[in-house]
Write a protein that holds these residues in place. Structure first.
Motif, PDB file in Angstrom:
ATOM      1  N   THR A 186       1.511  12.942 -20.939  1.00 31.69           N
ATOM      2  CA  THR A 186       1.367  11.936 -19.888  1.00 31.69           C
ATOM      3  C   THR A 186       1.493  10.527 -20.442  1.00 31.69           C
ATOM      4  OG1 THR A 186      -0.061  13.384 -18.579  1.00 31.69           O
ATOM      5  CG2 THR A 186      -0.162  11.038 -18.082  1.00 31.69           C
ATOM      6  N   LEU A 187       2.298   9.721 -19.772  1.00 23.17           N
ATOM      7  CA  LEU A 187       2.510   8.330 -20.151  1.00 23.17           C
ATOM      8  C   LEU A 187       2.561   7.483 -18.880  1.00 23.17           C
ATOM      9  CD1 LEU A 187       4.860   6.898 -22.805  1.00 23.17           C
ATOM     10  CD2 LEU A 187       5.182   6.148 -20.450  1.00 23.17           C
ATOM     11  N   LEU A 188       2.012   6.262 -18.942  1.00 20.93           N
ATOM     12  CA  LEU A 188       1.967   5.375 -17.789  1.00 20.93           C
ATOM     13  C   LEU A 188       2.738   4.091 -18.078  1.00 20.93           C
ATOM     14  CD1 LEU A 188      -0.654   7.253 -17.546  1.00 20.93           C
ATOM     15  CD2 LEU A 188      -1.564   5.462 -16.073  1.00 20.93           C
ATOM     16  N   THR A 189       3.408   3.571 -17.062  1.00 20.18           N
ATOM     17  CA  THR A 189       4.077   2.279 -17.167  1.00 20.18           C
ATOM     18  C   THR A 189       3.650   1.391 -16.008  1.00 20.18           C
ATOM     19  OG1 THR A 189       6.017   3.037 -15.913  1.00 20.18           O
ATOM     20  CG2 THR A 189       6.100   3.252 -18.317  1.00 20.18           C
ATOM     21  N   GLY A 190       3.632   0.076 -16.266  1.00 23.51           N
ATOM     22  CA  GLY A 190       3.345  -0.907 -15.232  1.00 23.51           C
ATOM     23  C   GLY A 190       4.478  -1.908 -15.153  1.00 23.51           C
ATOM     24  N   SER A 191       4.729  -2.429 -13.946  1.00 20.89           N
ATOM     25  CA  SER A 191       5.895  -3.285 -13.744  1.00 20.89           C
ATOM     26  C   SER A 191       5.576  -4.437 -12.801  1.00 20.89           C
ATOM     27  CB  SER A 191       7.052  -2.452 -13.170  1.00 20.89           C
ATOM     28  OG  SER A 191       8.132  -3.256 -12.751  1.00 20.89           O
ATOM     29  N   TYR A 192       6.444  -5.474 -12.842  1.00 23.17           N
ATOM     30  CA  TYR A 192       6.357  -6.557 -11.873  1.00 23.17           C
ATOM     31  C   TYR A 192       6.532  -6.058 -10.454  1.00 23.17           C
ATOM     32  CZ  TYR A 192       7.015 -10.020 -15.590  1.00 23.17           C
ATOM     33  OH  TYR A 192       6.873 -10.802 -16.704  1.00 23.17           O
ATOM     34  N   ASP A 193       7.200  -4.907 -10.273  1.00 26.16           N
ATOM     35  CA  ASP A 193       7.432  -4.404  -8.918  1.00 26.16           C
ATOM     36  C   ASP A 193       6.162  -3.861  -8.278  1.00 26.16           C
ATOM     37  OD1 ASP A 193       7.023  -1.903 -10.084  1.00 26.16           O
ATOM     38  OD2 ASP A 193       9.133  -1.342 -10.060  1.00 26.16           O
ATOM     39  N   GLU A 194       5.016  -4.034  -8.967  1.00 29.26           N
ATOM     40  CA  GLU A 194       3.671  -3.734  -8.460  1.00 29.26           C
ATOM     41  C   GLU A 194       3.315  -2.250  -8.496  1.00 29.26           C
ATOM     42  OE1 GLU A 194       3.249  -5.564  -4.618  1.00 29.26           O
ATOM     43  OE2 GLU A 194       3.433  -7.592  -5.423  1.00 29.26           O
ATOM     44  N   TYR A 195       4.149  -1.444  -9.149  1.00 30.83           N
ATOM     45  CA  TYR A 195       3.886  -0.007  -9.194  1.00 30.83           C
ATOM     46  C   TYR A 195       3.353   0.428 -10.561  1.00 30.83           C
ATOM     47  CZ  TYR A 195       5.826   1.096  -4.636  1.00 30.83           C
ATOM     48  OH  TYR A 195       6.029   1.191  -3.288  1.00 30.83           O
TER      49      TYR A 195
END
Length: 615
Positions: free
Chosen positions: A397-406
């Protein structure tokens, strides 16, 4: 529940509403008038919500300057405004709390957040402490969606519950724009909190300065005490080493500078009784200028022998720490724009993940020189990638965060590309992700212009379990306190640290353990809903349960006033209210007509818990 059970459930709900929450008559009309007047006054001030004002302030039309760590390439578009309600058909909804009903005038395009803002003026409760549930299907309403989107019709009944759980431990104004906070992860140093700042000095010869401020956090005493301040160049990121190295044998704090340098500080010394942290001080162990570009992010490998550093020109550097010396092992051009995320794979340290303003999410194999591209995803993120966090408990499991708010949750069992993806919109650019130190599937996120959120995920199920929005600026730094945070044998309450950029605020928040346990509780094999309708002796009792974890009791019982032996019947509601928290019951609807006996509601309550496999 199927067949007759469904009919019994709906019949019970209809009767419950009739019994439980009678309308307020003239008082209800008065509440409607108050809500309408306040809503009109609010419209006169602005045609859009306060959140939009904040977004406009933080995200102006012109692209943010690189000198402010807003992590943007200039592609951020203006948030869309909700349509003006002036020309739309007015409607009413009935918001019910205990035995009070609030009649609110609204329009279908209004969001739930706007409804909560109206309620805040009536009940003096922050919008983040409110939870609205559409009856009778018990659907929790989403703040970001409109009434029409969630099929809330005219004269709809909405239940209001209030949540508790966040207690502010301490706060302070930092000596610069705050961008990162990190609790020390090593035993005996759990109370140590480091905060970093970045300040742009404009003029003919602009410069970037910053500092590291070291704090002693005592949640039980409600104290946040500054113990050291270290002046440095402007800092974009800091990280504590995950392990204690034999040499120097103490916690290490790495910093990524705006002047292209990496610096390592050692935390040394403590008082003999361990009760105070004044004996602890940061001392610079080593430093090295690794690039003419700015160092934007930094991450240690699991053995604390190397660091991955992201640079403003899109490059990534792998730096080794060997006997207090920093050396560049590898460096390559990984992305086209600013590289804001560089993270080692915890379980496979030969892999490094990177994310950039070019919207690409990549994985690199360090066993090759130059590093080999394992995969690159160009489609998932519609805006720049801000952060990447591999799960410490799940190797897949890996998580990413973005400017697109997701916030996106990935399954990376295939090394060629992620094979599965789920996501949740957090209402603001996801700048930082921190896994809970001991609870799998729980993360703390910094959501830039939408504060902070605690998110729980399990497979494809993702939900926000707590939010904190008391910062008035870009939310950048967030971290969990590790361990029991015990000093001198005294066990402390867990704490979350948060910081925001332009207002220079640092907050420390204690968590309500009961709420956190409800959010994390293992509900495997337990149904959420249960109900029971019974005619017992000379009484009719109706009970409906929702094991949502949000304790709320709503009842309509004519309880006898006569004492039964030594028992006072009037304390029955206190007993039921306490039972909700102890049994982790959420919404309890209980109605009926009693004459001389009190055993009927307790019997019905027990049967509702045991019905349909609830317990």
């Amino acid at each position: 529940m199927q067949g007759p059970s469904i009919r019994r459930w709906h019949t019970g709900i209809q009767m419950m509403i009739k019994f439980l929450v009678p309308l307020m008559g003239s008082k209800g009309n008065e509440m409607t008038a108050i809500a309408t007047q306040k809503s009109r006054r609010k419209k006169a001030k602005s045609n859009h919500s306060p959140m939009e004002d904040k977004v406009e302030e933080l995200w102006p039309n012109e692209a943010p300057k690189m000198d402010s760590p807003s992590k943007s390439s200039g592609s951020m578009s203006q948030p869309s405004r909700p349509k003006s309600p002036d020309d739309q058909t007015a409607m009413y909804i009935r918001v019910k709390r205990n035995k009070t009903t609030y009649f609110l005038q609204c329009v279908p395009s209004e969001t739930i957040l706007q409804i909560k803002e109206k309620l805040q003026e009536l009940i003096d409760q922050p919008v983040n402490d409110q939870r609205l549930i559409l009856m009778p299907n018990r659907e929790v309403l989403d703040d970001s969606k409109s009434l029409a989107d969630q099929k809330v019709e005219n004269d709809a009944v909405v239940a209001l519950t209030l949540r508790k759980g966040v207690l502010e431990v301490g706060s302070c104004i930092l000596d610069g724009n705050a961008d990162a906070v990190e609790f020390c992860p090593h035993e005996s140093f759990y109370n140590v909190l480091a905060a970093s700042t970045y300040v742009l000095q404009e003029g003919d010869r602009p410069s970037r300065s910053g500092c590291i401020m070291l704090f002693d956090v005592d949640a039980e005493a409600g104290q946040l005490e500054l113990i050291q301040k270290v002046e440095t160049a402007g800092i974009f990121d800091i990280k504590w080493s995950p392990r204690l190295l034999q040499n120097p044998g103490c916690p290490l704090l790495a910093q990524a500078d705006a002047d292209g340098s990496v610096r390592i500080h050692s935390l040394q010394g403590s008082d003999s009784d361990g009760s105070k942290m004044h004996g602890n001080n940061l001392n610079e162990l080593c430093g090295k200028c690794i690039s003419s570009s700015m160092c934007l992010c930094i991450d240690w490998n699991s053995s604390a022998t190397s660091m991955a550093v992201g640079l403003s020109d899109g490059s990534v550097s792998i730096i080794s720490l060997d006997e207090s010396q920093l050396n560049i092992l590898q460096e390559w051009k990984a992305h086209d724009f600013e590289l804001w995320a560089a993270s080692f794979d915890i379980q496979q340290p030969m892999l490094v993940y990177t994310g950039s303003d070019d919207c690409k999410f990549s994985c690199w194999d360090l066993r090759d020189d130059p590093s080999n591209l394992v995969f690159q995803n160009k489609e998932a993120h519609t805006m720049g990638v801000c952060c990447i966090a591999k799960s410490p408990s799940d190797p897949y499991t890996l998580l990413t965060g973005s400017y697109d708010e997701y916030l996106r949750i990935w399954d990376v069992r295939s090394t060629s590309k992620p094979v599965n993806e789920s996501s949740i919109c957090l209402g603001g650019g996801v700048w930082r992700i921190k896994h809970h130190p001991s609870t799998p599937g729980l993360v703390l996120t910094a959501c830039m212009h939408n504060g902070f959120a605690i998110v729980k995920f399990d497979g494809n199920q993702v939900q926000v379990v707590e939010q904190y929005n008391k910062h008035d600026s870009l939310a950048y730094g967030a971290d969990w306190q590790r361990g029991d945070a015990s000093v001198a044998g005294t066990k402390k309450s867990p704490v979350i640290a948060t910081c925001s950029f332009y207002d220079r605020l640092l907050h420390n928040l204690g968590k309500n353990i009961g709420l956190l346990k409800q959010a994390l509780g293992d509900r495997i094999g337990i149904n959420q809903l249960g109900c029971f309708s019974a005619a017992l002796d000379d009484a009719l009792v109706l009970v409906s349960l929702d094991l949502s974890g949000w304790p709320h009791l709503s009842y309509d019982l004519r309880i006898p006033r006569e004492t039964v032996g030594t028992y006072d019947p009037q304390v029955s509601t206190d007993f039921l209210d306490t039972s909700l928290s102890v049994l982790k019951v959420g919404y309890l609807l209980l109605g009926g007509i009693l004459t001389t006996s009190l055993r009927q509601p307790f019997k019905a309550f027990a049967r509702a818990l045991s019905s349909e496999g609830v317990l």
